[in-house]
Motif scaffolding. Structure first.
Motif, mmCIF file in Angstrom:
data_model
loop_
_atom_site.group_PDB
_atom_site.id
_atom_site.type_symbol
_atom_site.label_atom_id
_atom_site.label_comp_id
_atom_site.label_asym_id
_atom_site.label_seq_id
_atom_site.Cartn_x
_atom_site.Cartn_y
_atom_site.Cartn_z
ATOM 1 N N ALA A 21 -5.452 22.515 25.598
ATOM 2 C CA ALA A 21 -4.104 23.001 25.913
ATOM 3 C C ALA A 21 -3.048 22.003 25.441
ATOM 4 C CB ALA A 21 -3.962 23.232 27.412
ATOM 5 N N ILE A 22 -1.924 22.529 24.987
ATOM 6 C CA ILE A 22 -0.754 21.720 24.626
ATOM 7 C C ILE A 22 0.407 22.213 25.481
ATOM 8 C CG2 ILE A 22 0.842 21.027 22.812
ATOM 9 C CD1 ILE A 22 -1.386 21.575 20.790
ATOM 10 N N ILE A 23 0.931 21.321 26.321
ATOM 11 C CA ILE A 23 1.976 21.697 27.272
ATOM 12 C C ILE A 23 3.188 20.804 27.048
ATOM 13 C CG2 ILE A 23 2.583 21.882 29.715
ATOM 14 C CD1 ILE A 23 -0.435 22.245 30.284
ATOM 15 N N ASP A 24 4.349 21.429 26.875
ATOM 16 C CA ASP A 24 5.627 20.724 26.765
ATOM 17 C C ASP A 24 6.461 21.062 27.992
ATOM 18 O OD1 ASP A 24 4.730 19.943 24.302
ATOM 19 O OD2 ASP A 24 6.170 21.104 23.138
ATOM 20 N N LEU A 25 6.932 20.025 28.691
ATOM 21 C CA LEU A 25 7.755 20.215 29.884
ATOM 22 C C LEU A 25 9.001 19.359 29.769
ATOM 23 C CD1 LEU A 25 8.339 21.124 32.836
ATOM 24 C CD2 LEU A 25 6.896 19.211 33.585
ATOM 25 N N THR A 26 10.180 20.010 29.867
ATOM 26 C CA THR A 26 11.457 19.314 29.859
ATOM 27 C C THR A 26 12.217 19.677 31.121
ATOM 28 O OG1 THR A 26 11.562 19.342 27.437
ATOM 29 C CG2 THR A 26 13.614 18.940 28.619
ATOM 30 N N VAL A 27 12.692 18.654 31.840
ATOM 31 C CA VAL A 27 13.403 18.861 33.102
ATOM 32 C C VAL A 27 14.719 18.102 33.031
ATOM 33 C CG1 VAL A 27 13.296 18.613 35.609
ATOM 34 C CG2 VAL A 27 11.190 19.028 34.308
ATOM 35 N N ASP A 28 15.855 18.831 33.151
ATOM 36 C CA ASP A 28 17.163 18.197 32.950
ATOM 37 C C ASP A 28 18.286 19.099 33.464
ATOM 38 O OD1 ASP A 28 19.402 16.829 31.919
ATOM 39 O OD2 ASP A 28 19.208 17.815 29.970
ATOM 40 N N PRO A 29 19.173 18.602 34.323
ATOM 41 C CA PRO A 29 18.899 17.668 35.424
ATOM 42 C C PRO A 29 18.477 18.473 36.640
ATOM 43 C CG PRO A 29 21.239 18.094 35.289
ATOM 44 C CD PRO A 29 20.592 18.945 34.227
ATOM 45 N N THR A 30 17.615 17.927 37.445
ATOM 46 C CA THR A 30 17.011 18.683 38.545
ATOM 47 C C THR A 30 16.680 17.721 39.681
ATOM 48 O OG1 THR A 30 16.172 20.486 37.161
ATOM 49 C CG2 THR A 30 14.938 20.006 39.156
ATOM 50 N N GLN A 31 16.760 18.225 40.911
ATOM 51 C CA GLN A 31 16.333 17.452 42.075
ATOM 52 C C GLN A 31 14.860 17.739 42.361
ATOM 53 O OE1 GLN A 31 18.812 17.915 45.530
ATOM 54 N NE2 GLN A 31 20.715 17.820 44.339
ATOM 55 N N VAL A 32 14.073 16.644 42.487
ATOM 56 C CA VAL A 32 12.632 16.758 42.728
ATOM 57 C C VAL A 32 12.297 15.739 43.822
ATOM 58 C CG1 VAL A 32 10.370 16.967 41.629
ATOM 59 C CG2 VAL A 32 12.446 17.172 40.241
ATOM 60 N N GLN A 33 12.726 16.014 45.041
ATOM 61 C CA GLN A 33 12.682 15.031 46.109
ATOM 62 C C GLN A 33 11.963 15.569 47.349
ATOM 63 O OE1 GLN A 33 16.566 12.462 45.934
ATOM 64 N NE2 GLN A 33 17.205 14.590 45.945
ATOM 65 N N PHE A 34 11.491 14.625 48.182
ATOM 66 C CA PHE A 34 10.956 14.933 49.516
ATOM 67 C C PHE A 34 9.736 15.857 49.471
ATOM 68 C CE2 PHE A 34 15.682 14.674 49.784
ATOM 69 C CZ PHE A 34 15.758 13.409 50.356
ATOM 70 N N ASN A 35 8.961 15.793 48.377
ATOM 71 C CA ASN A 35 7.747 16.601 48.315
ATOM 72 C C ASN A 35 6.591 15.881 49.012
ATOM 73 O OD1 ASN A 35 8.535 19.000 46.573
ATOM 74 N ND2 ASN A 35 9.258 17.276 45.326
ATOM 75 N N GLY A 36 5.620 16.660 49.502
ATOM 76 C CA GLY A 36 4.568 16.100 50.325
ATOM 77 C C GLY A 36 3.602 15.210 49.588
ATOM 78 N N ARG A 37 3.573 15.297 48.241
ATOM 79 C CA ARG A 37 2.722 14.404 47.466
ATOM 80 C C ARG A 37 3.538 13.775 46.344
ATOM 81 N NH1 ARG A 37 -3.017 16.230 44.802
ATOM 82 N NH2 ARG A 37 -1.575 17.201 43.299
ATOM 83 N N ASP A 38 3.648 14.436 45.196
ATOM 84 C CA ASP A 38 4.285 13.819 44.035
ATOM 85 C C ASP A 38 5.487 14.615 43.536
ATOM 86 O OD1 ASP A 38 2.218 11.845 43.944
ATOM 87 O OD2 ASP A 38 0.925 13.317 42.961
ATOM 88 N N GLY A 39 6.419 13.892 42.916
ATOM 89 C CA GLY A 39 7.485 14.574 42.204
ATOM 90 C C GLY A 39 6.935 15.289 40.989
ATOM 91 N N LEU A 40 6.230 14.524 40.126
ATOM 92 C CA LEU A 40 5.514 15.075 38.975
ATOM 93 C C LEU A 40 4.064 14.637 39.070
ATOM 94 C CD1 LEU A 40 5.159 16.330 36.111
ATOM 95 C CD2 LEU A 40 5.855 14.102 35.187
ATOM 96 N N PHE A 41 3.149 15.613 39.108
ATOM 97 C CA PHE A 41 1.714 15.355 39.061
ATOM 98 C C PHE A 41 1.160 15.992 37.795
ATOM 99 C CE2 PHE A 41 -2.569 17.013 39.449
ATOM 100 C CZ PHE A 41 -3.290 15.929 39.916
ATOM 101 N N PHE A 42 0.275 15.260 37.085
ATOM 102 C CA PHE A 42 -0.443 15.902 35.988
ATOM 103 C C PHE A 42 -1.885 15.412 35.939
ATOM 104 C CE2 PHE A 42 1.921 12.331 34.106
ATOM 105 C CZ PHE A 42 0.938 11.625 33.424
ATOM 106 N N ASN A 43 -2.770 16.347 35.579
ATOM 107 C CA ASN A 43 -4.181 16.063 35.367
ATOM 108 C C ASN A 43 -4.571 16.710 34.044
ATOM 109 O OD1 ASN A 43 -7.201 16.815 35.547
ATOM 110 N ND2 ASN A 43 -6.950 15.309 37.177
ATOM 111 N N LEU A 44 -5.002 15.881 33.103
ATOM 112 C CA LEU A 44 -5.272 16.342 31.742
ATOM 113 C C LEU A 44 -6.713 16.039 31.381
ATOM 114 C CD1 LEU A 44 -2.101 14.783 30.036
ATOM 115 C CD2 LEU A 44 -2.302 17.057 31.074
ATOM 116 N N ALA A 45 -7.409 17.022 30.815
ATOM 117 C CA ALA A 45 -8.760 16.843 30.289
ATOM 118 C C ALA A 45 -8.812 17.497 28.913
ATOM 119 C CB ALA A 45 -9.793 17.452 31.229
ATOM 120 N N ASP A 46 -9.006 16.684 27.878
ATOM 121 C CA ASP A 46 -9.057 17.198 26.502
ATOM 122 C C ASP A 46 -7.828 18.039 26.176
ATOM 123 O OD1 ASP A 46 -11.816 16.213 26.010
ATOM 124 O OD2 ASP A 46 -12.335 17.711 27.512
#
Length: 313
Positions: free
Chosen positions: A130-155
């Motif tokens: 998979a090829i994933i492009d993510l652009t975030v501008d401007p945005t609030q990403v606060q007070f989440n129970g784990r991560d603001g941005l989480f990624f897990n990549l395999a191949d």
């Protein structure tokens, strides 16, 4: 789901404005269901579909058991743009992005709100080319129970840009990434990542992964707010290649010990034939409980340049 889109081949164009789909039992906006669940959950990801979506001025809050927005593809190509969208206080994620089997996905999020979700503000998983492009501008990403941005990549490959965002006070990390034989290009520009519960920035790269991280005019200050033993910047590399450039980005405790919470300003564990190339300019790793910089290298090649950077504790 509040809105559910199912695809098997073909092309889909989806435009929505002033859409309110909140408080649903599952995902509020589901463009394919999560790709990597075992056993698979109906209807599954968009399968070999070409998808084009544009959503503006909409609300996807308060899912009872799912996420605000899910964008999931197996093969095919997809593009989704969210502008002035609220995906807050959902049980799982604000936005989940799932790609597998050589899919190509582009997600763009502007002027939106991904706060207070039970797991992550943005959750990205990529497998099998998979090829994933993510652009975030401007945005609030606060007070989440784990991560603001989480990624897990395999191949797989992730290109991500966070521009002019607030990614503060997430309960684990502003950024938490795990990579296996994958490629990452990350830009974190003029974006705050203060007061993380754990590490401010966490990266684990293994099995020949290639990671390029550039952080400009950001901050990972006062990490470890909830989880002892956490660092402002924490990077682990095993048989992988990591490049880190940090400019004008403090990762310090703003209060001197014992009032400060983070263990090290920067922690590096570079092992098993890894190559690490780091440059920190105008940095600040002061007032950490243990060390400004803690680095361990084993059978690897490493270069770290510190220019006008303070490490005092």
């Amino acid at each position: 789901a509040g809105v559910q889109i199912i695809g098997n081949g073909g092309s889909i164009i989806f435009n929505a404005d002033n859409l309110i789909a909140s408080g649903n039992g599952a995902d509020n906006l589901q463009i394919g269901s999560e790709a990597l669940l075992l056993p698979p959950v109906y209807p599954g990801p968009l399968l070999g579909t070409n998808f084009l979506g544009n959503v503006t001025n909409s609300v996807f809050d308060d899912s009872v058991s799912g996420s605000g927005v899910v964008f999931s593809m197996d093969g095919g190509q997809g593009s989704l743009t969210l502008t002035n969208v609220s995906a807050q206080n959902n049980f799982v994620d604000g936005m989940g992005i799932f790609g597998t089997n050589a899919t190509s996905m582009v997600a763009t999020v502007n002027d939106s709100f991904m706060n207070g979700n039970g797991r992550d503000g943005f959750h990205v998983e990529g497998t099998a080319g998979a090829i994933i492009d993510l652009t975030v501008d401007p945005t609030q990403v606060q007070f989440n129970g784990r991560d603001g941005l989480f990624f897990n990549l395999a191949d797989s490959t992730l290109n991500v840009s966070f521009l002019d965002n607030l990614v503060d006070q997430n309960d684990r990390s502003a950024i938490h990434g795990e990579m296996d034989n994958s490629t990452l290009n990350l830009l974190f520009d003029n974006t705050t990542g203060n007061l993380s519960g754990g590490h401010g920035l966490f990266l684990q790269a293994v099995n020949g992964s290639i990671a390029s991280l550039t952080v400009n005019n950001g901050t990972f200050a006062d990490s470890g707010r909830l989880l002892p033993g956490s660092d402002g910047v924490h990077i682990e590399s095993d048989a992988s290649f990591v490049t880190l450039v940090m400019n004008d980005t403090p990762a310090n405790n703003t209060s001197a010990p014992p009032a400060g919470t983070q263990r090290h300003g920067m922690f590096l564990d570079i092992q098993n034939g890894s190559i690490f190339d780091g440059t920190v300019t105008n940095g600040n790793f002061t007032n950490s409980l243990n060390h400004g910089l803690n680095a361990t290298f084993g059978d690897s090649l490493a270069s770290l340049v510190l220019d006008n950077t303070s490490l005092s504790n």
